[in-house]
Design an enzyme around this catalytic site. Structure first.
Site, short mmCIF file in Angstrom:
data_model
loop_
_atom_site.label_atom_id
_atom_site.label_comp_id
_atom_site.label_asym_id
_atom_site.label_seq_id
_atom_site.Cartn_x
_atom_site.Cartn_y
_atom_site.Cartn_z
N GLU A 254 22.12 -6.00 37.69
CA GLU A 254 22.93 -6.31 38.85
C GLU A 254 22.16 -6.18 40.17
OE1 GLU A 254 25.64 -7.37 41.38
OE2 GLU A 254 26.18 -7.38 39.26
N THR A 298 27.10 -13.18 39.57
CA THR A 298 26.79 -12.76 38.21
C THR A 298 27.29 -13.77 37.18
OG1 THR A 298 26.89 -10.42 38.85
CG2 THR A 298 27.08 -10.92 36.50
N HIS A 413 25.69 -2.43 42.66
CA HIS A 413 26.52 -3.50 43.24
C HIS A 413 26.96 -3.11 44.63
CE1 HIS A 413 29.51 -6.60 43.73
NE2 HIS A 413 29.23 -7.12 42.53
N ASP A 472 20.12 -10.59 38.25
CA ASP A 472 21.10 -11.68 38.18
C ASP A 472 21.21 -12.47 39.48
OD1 ASP A 472 22.38 -9.69 39.64
OD2 ASP A 472 24.25 -9.76 38.48
N HIS A 473 21.04 -11.82 40.63
CA HIS A 473 21.12 -12.52 41.92
C HIS A 473 20.63 -11.55 43.00
CE1 HIS A 473 24.69 -10.07 42.78
NE2 HIS A 473 25.18 -10.46 41.60
#
Length: 632
Positions: A254, A298, A413, A472-473
């Site tokens: 994440e 995600t 996150h 993921d990003h």
């Protein structure tokens, strides 16, 4: 003293000017939009007016003063809410809201902590025009004299409105040719046609994309298929099948960006375990690997991994096209004897996963109901990564083998909160609370991955598995460029923003012994063919847009969802071509061959998704789409 004589439509004039100026100053204070010249500044100033003249002008047809004033107040409230919502959204996603996002209501509860963190006291400014219009209604004397030229006045008003709209569009076309036909960048649209017109345009685009499925007849597959076949990269014979028959453990890291790998923060090592893994002889570490996600974050990275297609521009495919036919990696692995599953300690419905996973051929979803969240084992968005990994390995021990498990982490996150006992390094010190806390949650994630490896070894699963881990990003958006510039000790340019989209990729094959760092440009779009080839599964007949990273034919080129791209020699961002080594602007001709190709590839991906074209391939093959052929 002469008494002021107010026009009948004074409140209308006040409403237009108040909302116009509120919108413009909102642009300047709440959105980090790059303005390069005086013409762009003028267009930014002008573009709210074209919409406001029209929408407020409808009041000219309302005869009752009371109803007219109510209409003006209602419009001002709606425009204020639109600007306020975009400002809050922009702080988190560095982008503007789209129509599909507004309908993702099932996500709102889970997003609450991130939304709250992005609320500012100054956001009340967006409602300044509502207050001004209310005061104008209260204190400007009513003037009900209709006059003989009322109809003529309305006609002149809307002729003027049309002229302003044409001037706005003309200047926008001069500044950015083919803006409405070839732009994947919502910021460019807002800068040129304004927030309100952008939302109208977005509604049109979304309606058009939904109509594409009804109009598609399968003939489009020929054109797309020819492009895919022409760009097929055959697997490296040395790497093909090296992990055949092993369990696949794919871990979505994440918000992890590569700028923290092998680096320190104020003397503290940020990712000690991942740093060691880059040197591990069983690990391939990809140092120039990029995410290709859009607003789906995600869920987009999941979609890319499974399908090697780009996500949709301005929406999450998991929401808008969960009923499509797909040729997913999970489906192909399932047809070759794998038990396919996803492990994520969150609600089943978040990002519409409970529906989309069925379309992707995933056998089982281990959601929050599969885990026991003890006291102190949850923070921020849910279950902490260390207990999540501990319990996930216990679940893996009960799975039929071989299995393909995707694990989605949570702790790192936004807004990057962490309990005191989990803070293994101090906060950074900058003007960004987000970046300051980010280093701590990344450090915790690193510790969690170390625990996962230990658990896998203790469980006996480690030696017969391949572990794929990827960011993921992005976690730190462009809204924090000043703080990032402080950490990196440089001014952040569009070139740097593009390079900061780099995320780590680890492919760990226990016992392989020939691992190394690979610095070739690649992206998440390349994961599916890479993994399937490592498992000894052929992909020649599949419809996908990535290519095997290990292939001698792999091209060092990856495209972002907004149209930017990176090659081994150049970076293309905000319509400027940069030298990849120096970061300096270079001749646009160096990027030109790839600009058209990037647009073509993104369009082909959209055609496959919007037209649900793979349903036609299923009919042509006379086999379920999940039956991708294995040529071992």
């Amino acid at each position: 003293m002469k008494k002021i004589v107010w026009s009948k439509h004074s409140v209308l004039v006040v409403a237009i000017v108040a909302t116009w100026l509120t919108t413009y100053f909102g642009y300047l204070t709440s959105f980090n939009m790059k303005i390069d010249n005086i013409m762009q500044e003028f267009i930014l100033f002008l573009n709210p007016l074209s919409f406001l003249l029209f929408v407020y002008g409808i009041a000219l047809f309302i005869k009752s003063t009371k109803r007219r004033n109510f209409y003006l107040l209602t419009v001002s409230m709606i425009t204020s809410i639109i600007m306020f919502s975009n400002a809050v959204f922009y702080r988190f996603f560095n982008d503007f809201i789209t129509v599909p996002v507004l309908f993702q209501t099932s996500n709102f509860g889970d997003l609450s902590s991130s939304v709250t963190a992005n609320l500012h006291v100054t956001d009340i400014f967006f409602f300044t025009d509502v207050l001004i219009i209310y005061l104008a209604i209260r204190f400007i004397p009513k003037n009900e004299r209709m006059g003989q030229r009322n109809k003529i006045g309305r006609k002149l008003y809307f002729v003027m409105t049309a002229a302003v709209i044409m001037v706005n569009l003309g200047l926008a076309e001069m500044e950015r040719p083919q803006l409405l036909t070839r732009s994947f960048d919502r910021e460019l649209l807002v800068k040129n046609i304004g927030t309100y017109n952008y939302h109208i345009y977005d509604l049109f685009i979304q309606s058009k994309s939904h109509a594409q499925r009804a109009l598609a007849d399968g003939s489009e597959l020929v054109e797309v298929g020819n492009y895919i076949n022409a760009n097929y990269a055959a697997p490296d014979p040395e790497m093909y099948g090296v992990a055949k028959g092993r369990n696949i453990i794919a871990i979505s890291l994440e918000s992890l960006q590569s700028f923290v790998i092998n680096e320190e923060m104020d003397g503290h090592v940020i990712t000690p375990f991942l740093n060691e893994l880059t040197k591990d002889p069983d690990t391939f570490y990809f140092s120039d690997f990029y995410h290709n996600t859009g607003l789906g974050k995600t869920s987009d990275s999941e979609f890319i991994l499974e399908n090697s297609l780009y996500p949709r521009n301005g929406s999450a495919v998991f929401f808008t096209h969960s009923g499509n036919t797909y040729q997913s990696m999970a489906a192909q692995l399932g047809e070759n004897g794998y038990f396919t599953n996803v492990m994520h300690a969150n609600n089943r419905s978040f990002w519409n996963r409970d529906i989309m996973y069925g379309a992707l051929g995933i056998n089982k979803f281990y959601d929050i109901e599969s885990y026991t969240v003890g006291e102190g084992e949850a923070v921020n968005w849910g279950m902490k990564d260390i207990p999540f990994f501990d319990q996930s390995v216990e679940l893996m021990k009960e799975m039929p083998q071989p299995f393909y498990s995707r694990l989605i982490t949570l702790t790192n996150h936004h807004p990057f909160d962490l309990d005191e006992e989990d803070k293994l390094i101090p906060e950074y010190t900058s003007n960004s609370n987000t970046l300051n806390k980010y280093f701590q949650t990344v450090r915790y994630m690193d510790e969690a991955i170390k625990v996962l490896f230990e658990d896998l070894k203790a469980s006996g699963l480690y030696d017969n598995s391949i572990i794929v881990m990827y960011g993921d990003h992005y976690g730190i958006s462009e809204n924090h460029n000043k703080a990032m510039g402080m950490y990196l000790d440089k001014e952040i340019t569009p070139f740097d923003n593009a390079k900061l989209q780099k995320v780590p990729l680890y492919i760990h094959i226990p016992g392989y012994g020939k691992g190394k760092t690979i610095d070739e440009v690649a992206g998440q779009i390349d994961l599916k063919p890479t993994i399937l080839h490592l498992m000894g599964l052929e992909t020649k007949e599949d419809m996908y847009l990535g290519s095997d990273i290990f292939s001698p034919d792999h091209e060092p080129f990856t495209i972002f969802r907004d149209g930017r791209f990176v090659t081994d020699k150049n970076v293309y961002a905000q319509e400027v071509c940069y030298d990849s080594e120096t970061g300096e602007e270079t001749d646009i001709d160096e990027c030109e061959p790839f600009i058209e190709r990037a647009s073509t590839e993104l369009n082909y991906s959209d055609m496959i998704i919007n037209g649900d074209l793979l349903r036609f391939k299923e009919e042509q093959d006379k086999l379920p789409i999940s039956n991708s052929k294995s040529k071992e």
